[in-house]
Enzyme design. Sequence first.
Site, mmCIF file in Angstrom:
data_model
loop_
_atom_site.group_PDB
_atom_site.id
_atom_site.type_symbol
_atom_site.label_atom_id
_atom_site.label_comp_id
_atom_site.label_asym_id
_atom_site.label_seq_id
_atom_site.Cartn_x
_atom_site.Cartn_y
_atom_site.Cartn_z
ATOM 1 N N ARG A 187 -4.789 2.025 -0.994
ATOM 2 C CA ARG A 187 -4.915 0.612 -0.645
ATOM 3 C C ARG A 187 -4.817 -0.343 -1.830
ATOM 4 O O ARG A 187 -5.472 -0.144 -2.855
ATOM 5 C CB ARG A 187 -6.256 0.371 0.057
ATOM 6 C CG ARG A 187 -6.352 -1.076 0.528
ATOM 7 C CD ARG A 187 -7.558 -1.355 1.374
ATOM 8 N NE ARG A 187 -7.432 -2.690 1.944
ATOM 9 C CZ ARG A 187 -8.420 -3.546 2.095
ATOM 10 N NH1 ARG A 187 -9.641 -3.206 1.776
ATOM 11 N NH2 ARG A 187 -8.197 -4.746 2.583
ATOM 12 N N ARG A 223 19.793 -0.210 -14.476
ATOM 13 C CA ARG A 223 19.874 -1.261 -15.515
ATOM 14 C C ARG A 223 18.946 -2.433 -15.191
ATOM 15 O O ARG A 223 18.175 -2.888 -16.029
ATOM 16 C CB ARG A 223 21.293 -1.798 -15.602
ATOM 17 C CG ARG A 223 22.282 -0.927 -16.299
ATOM 18 C CD ARG A 223 23.628 -1.635 -16.245
ATOM 19 N NE ARG A 223 24.714 -0.770 -16.673
ATOM 20 C CZ ARG A 223 25.998 -1.060 -16.482
ATOM 21 N NH1 ARG A 223 26.335 -2.186 -15.877
ATOM 22 N NH2 ARG A 223 26.936 -0.245 -16.897
ATOM 23 N N GLY A 240 13.135 -13.519 -5.890
ATOM 24 C CA GLY A 240 14.318 -14.089 -5.243
ATOM 25 C C GLY A 240 15.278 -13.086 -4.641
ATOM 26 O O GLY A 240 16.413 -13.445 -4.312
ATOM 27 N N ALA A 292 -5.849 -4.064 -1.914
ATOM 28 C CA ALA A 292 -6.559 -5.002 -1.031
ATOM 29 C C ALA A 292 -6.057 -6.421 -1.248
ATOM 30 O O ALA A 292 -6.343 -7.035 -2.267
ATOM 31 C CB ALA A 292 -8.061 -4.925 -1.299
ATOM 32 N N VAL A 293 -5.288 -6.918 -0.274
ATOM 33 C CA VAL A 293 -4.749 -8.280 -0.353
ATOM 34 C C VAL A 293 -5.358 -9.170 0.726
ATOM 35 O O VAL A 293 -5.615 -10.337 0.512
ATOM 36 C CB VAL A 293 -3.201 -8.265 -0.259
ATOM 37 C CG1 VAL A 293 -2.637 -9.670 -0.170
ATOM 38 C CG2 VAL A 293 -2.622 -7.564 -1.479
ATOM 39 N N CYS A 331 0.855 -1.181 0.000
ATOM 40 C CA CYS A 331 0.000 0.000 0.000
ATOM 41 C C CYS A 331 0.891 1.229 0.000
ATOM 42 O O CYS A 331 2.113 1.135 0.057
ATOM 43 C CB CYS A 331 -0.897 0.014 1.237
ATOM 44 S SG CYS A 331 -1.977 -1.423 1.365
ATOM 45 N N GLY A 359 2.549 -3.351 4.538
ATOM 46 C CA GLY A 359 3.299 -4.588 4.730
ATOM 47 C C GLY A 359 2.406 -5.765 5.031
ATOM 48 O O GLY A 359 1.183 -5.705 4.875
ATOM 49 N N LEU A 372 8.031 -14.193 -10.129
ATOM 50 C CA LEU A 372 9.016 -13.824 -11.146
ATOM 51 C C LEU A 372 10.003 -14.976 -11.282
ATOM 52 O O LEU A 372 10.411 -15.579 -10.284
ATOM 53 C CB LEU A 372 9.752 -12.542 -10.736
ATOM 54 C CG LEU A 372 8.889 -11.294 -10.562
ATOM 55 C CD1 LEU A 372 9.762 -10.085 -10.193
ATOM 56 C CD2 LEU A 372 8.077 -10.990 -11.817
#
Length: 561
Positions: A49, A340, A364, A51-52, A2, A76, A256
């Site tokens: 927000r 980069r 990662g 929303a998770v 957020c 967080g 990813l």
Amino acid sequence: MCGIWALFGSDECLSVQCLSAMKIAHRGPDAFRFENVNGFTNCCFGFHRLAVVDQLYGMQPIRVKKFPYLWLCYNGEIYNFKQLQKQFGFEYQTLVDGEVILHLYNRGGIEQTASMLDGVFAFILLDTANRKVFLARDTYGVRPLFKVLTDDGFLGVCSEAKGLIHLKHSTSLCSKVEPFLPGHYEVFDLKPSGKVASVELVKFHSYKDEPLHAACDTVEALPSGFDLETVKSNIRILFENAVRKRLMAHRRIGCLLSGGLDSSLVAAVLLKLMKEMDVNYPLQTFAIGMENSPDLLAARKVAAHIGSEHHEVIFNSEEGIQAIEDVIFSLETYDITTVRASIGMYLVSKYIRKKTDSVVIFSGEGSDELTQGYIYFHKAPSPEEAAEESERLLKELYLFDVLRADRTTAAHGLELRVPFLDHRFTSYYLSLPAELRVPKNGIEKHLLRQSFEDSNLLPKEILWRPKEAFSDGIASVKKSWFSILQDYIDQQVDDLLLEKAAEKYPFNPPRTKESYYYRQIFEKHYSGRSSWLPHYWMPRWVKATDPSARTLKHYKSATQE
């Protein structure tokens, strides 16, 4: 993920000031709230927000009936909020993980609160009953936080610096906007005028120490001793636990995938755990690169092995070059390697937002710093010096890789999760003898690779694939991404400009046309703020003039073996 923003003691009209809060709207595309503080007409909160979790009651600032004098704005995820509820008997009013911050503070004060949170966070906590304001940020600064404090006690706080630099105030704000230090909390007295005075800035956690919250973790005490089999088993247990706790989400999870060791391990463990938990959708993995780049080819192998729904984002040099200015504006830095590497991550995040419904994105980041993954670690004079360098890199993550990962994903309203920076995992890894953690047999991250060798999570050639910098792996082996950028920039920056660079930019003077070009763009948006970057990221123990791994003698492309 957020965007948080707050002002205390503003001299200017808040309806004008709140325009600054809109500079971070990308961090929370689902909803926005702007709220004044009762009894303090010149104090306010702004919140964007994403929303998770708890889509019904998740708006902020969070206030609950039990503590009407507390106001919380946080960014967080607190992974152990349910364990803490069970341990201390907290009665939650919402399903929001951050509500635990209010209960912990009421129970034991700010030091215990910050120390007991297992997760990533940046928060602003206001206690009107005791006239206190608290700021805190997680150990590695995975979630960003900036502040500005004037001599007369006006405090501004925001997830990104761009939400503070245009604030209006009766005195100058010129050089005061600065990143809030990771692993710290700060206490302010709130005066009747709404102005504040800083009381103390405290470091609440050192990454080498086992966190206080380990006592109520789902993984209990591990076997002690440094024999190799015990160590490898502990690494696997803690890493799997780090991924598992980060599955907390009501939105679709993606990952990813560059095809390097770190993102591949994250994706493989993530998919394994999602199957065990009967998640009812396939894991989407995302790779980016130019046609036939090493990353695309390696990621394809991993995706086929683990069985993910794989997406490839192919870009050309023109698209990458066109993104440079937007990337630097998002990043708020002019560091060469950060810019980069951010271009690919920015473009893949843009694709995820536009073309898919994945919102919570695993990655990662943190592994290279923790497990000595950079190629220059082969040149470390001793295991002890390598360990010191690893710790320095972790301490500065918030200026480089963690900054890149947050801003490039947040620019497109995505939430990043980084299991390699789990507090228990990192503190355990750093507790191991220095000689166990160094590169071996010419291979960096040897211990991490060894730990997963018999797991069948990844193909052997991926598990032992040599390090490729993200900014290099996305391009072809014949021509690196940094070479493509330098060829373009060579035409944009005059030789004379570079000769006089140290006069124009005396702090961190650009030494190449590429760094000059990035600095020009940075100064256009953030004039006079060059101190946000204390120094450029460069490898150690080698005579390097460029941060790319491909310029080091040790580098050998896997395709040339």
